[in-house]
Design an enzyme around this catalytic site. Structure first.
Site, PDB file in Angstrom:
ATOM      1  N   THR A 149      53.056  40.432  57.025  1.00  0.00           N
ATOM      2  CA  THR A 149      52.452  41.669  57.527  1.00  0.00           C
ATOM      3  C   THR A 149      50.935  41.595  57.395  1.00  0.00           C
ATOM      4  OG1 THR A 149      52.508  42.735  55.360  1.00  0.00           O
ATOM      5  CG2 THR A 149      54.447  43.036  56.779  1.00  0.00           C
ATOM      6  N   VAL A 184      55.929  39.836  52.487  1.00  0.00           N
ATOM      7  CA  VAL A 184      56.378  39.981  53.870  1.00  0.00           C
ATOM      8  C   VAL A 184      55.244  39.571  54.802  1.00  0.00           C
ATOM      9  CG1 VAL A 184      57.398  41.581  55.543  1.00  0.00           C
ATOM     10  CG2 VAL A 184      57.817  41.902  53.095  1.00  0.00           C
ATOM     11  N   ASN A 193      57.125  54.458  54.017  1.00  0.00           N
ATOM     12  CA  ASN A 193      56.607  53.094  54.108  1.00  0.00           C
ATOM     13  C   ASN A 193      55.105  52.994  53.860  1.00  0.00           C
ATOM     14  OD1 ASN A 193      56.586  50.191  55.116  1.00  0.00           O
ATOM     15  ND2 ASN A 193      55.247  51.182  56.603  1.00  0.00           N
ATOM     16  N   TYR A 253      48.601  48.632  41.520  1.00  0.00           N
ATOM     17  CA  TYR A 253      49.681  48.615  42.513  1.00  0.00           C
ATOM     18  C   TYR A 253      51.043  48.584  41.840  1.00  0.00           C
ATOM     19  CZ  TYR A 253      52.448  46.817  46.474  1.00  0.00           C
ATOM     20  OH  TYR A 253      53.386  46.627  47.456  1.00  0.00           O
ATOM     21  N   ARG A 313      47.231  56.322  59.912  1.00  0.00           N
ATOM     22  CA  ARG A 313      45.850  56.732  60.177  1.00  0.00           C
ATOM     23  C   ARG A 313      45.335  56.259  61.524  1.00  0.00           C
ATOM     24  NH1 ARG A 313      42.848  54.666  54.884  1.00  0.00           N
ATOM     25  NH2 ARG A 313      44.235  52.920  55.367  1.00  0.00           N
ATOM     26  N   ILE A 358      56.048  46.580  58.586  1.00  0.00           N
ATOM     27  CA  ILE A 358      57.392  47.071  58.284  1.00  0.00           C
ATOM     28  C   ILE A 358      57.644  48.410  58.965  1.00  0.00           C
ATOM     29  CG2 ILE A 358      58.899  47.893  56.426  1.00  0.00           C
ATOM     30  CD1 ILE A 358      57.489  45.831  54.595  1.00  0.00           C
TER      31      ILE A 358
END
Length: 252
Positions: free
Chosen positions: A185, A183, A85, A150, A36, A16
């Site tokens: 990803t 998503v 994000n 989470y 990172r 994203i």
């Protein structure tokens, strides 16, 4: 001096974050990218059609947040857009969640966005204009088994967005959240692998289970999330919202 606006995007190396960075760049923003992984950040910057600057670092370290905003101001200008994000998910039954796992989820998904927001707001208020968009989650609005840490962090992130939006409503600064479902990803790839490891099912079947959680029957595309971010960036009449991009999973 240039009037070209600056946008800071966290977690911009892939998924994203990369899609948002590219879309903002195509829309005329100078982008400051952090994550990172230096190689992934460089790849994102290279794809941007406009000016891009990378600031590699770990946002759970407070010094990284300070360096990010200092460099944004020095290289371009204080950001008028901040896209929060960076984040990660973990999965475990409640009794198996360690204190370390819990703290990491809060640090990355809630405390780091708070620190970035705290740094961004003064310059935005002074300018009388700003757009903050947090990439939250459907886990900001409902609970699911095995993702308690989470979910708690993402609920907190949506609460932060709502409180900040109320506080800044008459300043020209808007604060919103985009709440995606599953998503397509690398983070979802890891969730798929975890399901396959725990159950013994194939990766393809595990991916199908996540896709089927959404009424449209597929994973969300990163570009669809980026489009929702741009909706928040483009108008001052939307603030304090958690905009669902979930294929109809939660109707609100």
């Amino acid at each position: 001096m240039t009037d070209t606006p600056t946008a800071v995007i966290t977690g911009a190396g892939r998924g994203i974050g990369r899609a948002v960075a590219l879309l903002l760049s195509r829309n005329g923003y100078r982008v400051v990218l952090t994550a990172r992984n230096v190689d992934e950040l460089t790849a994102t910057a290279d794809e941007c059609p406009g000016a891009a600057h990378i600031v590699p670092g770990d946002l759970t370290e407070a010094t990284t947040v300070d360096r990010l905003f200092d460099e944004a101001a020095d290289v371009f200008s204080p950001p008028s857009v901040l896209v929060l994000n960076a984040g990660a998910a973990s999965s475990a039954p409640l009794p198996a969640i360690t204190d370390e796992d819990w703290a990491h989820q809060l640090d990355l998904n809630l405390t780091a966005p708070f620190r970035c927001l705290r740094r961004a707001v003064p310059a935005m208020r002074k300018a009388g204009h700003g757009r903050v968009v947090a990439i939250a989650s459907m886990a900001s609005k409902q609970g699911e088994p095995y993702i308690a840490a989470y979910t708690a962090a993402k609920h907190g992130l949506l609460g932060l967005v709502r409180a900040a939006a109320a506080e800044l409503a008459n300043t020209g600064v808007t604060v919103n959240a985009v709440c995606p479902g599953y998503v397509d990803t690398p983070m979802t790839d890891r969730s798929v692998a975890n399901i396959a490891d725990r159950t013994g099912m194939s990766l393809e079947k595990a991916r199908g289970i996540l896709a089927a959680k959404q009424p449209i029957g597929r994973l969300i595309d990163v570009e669809e999330v980026a489009d929702a971010v741009m909706l928040c960036v483009g108008t001052g009449a939307i603030t304090g919202q958690g905009i669902n991009v979930d294929g109809g999973t939660v109707q609100s």
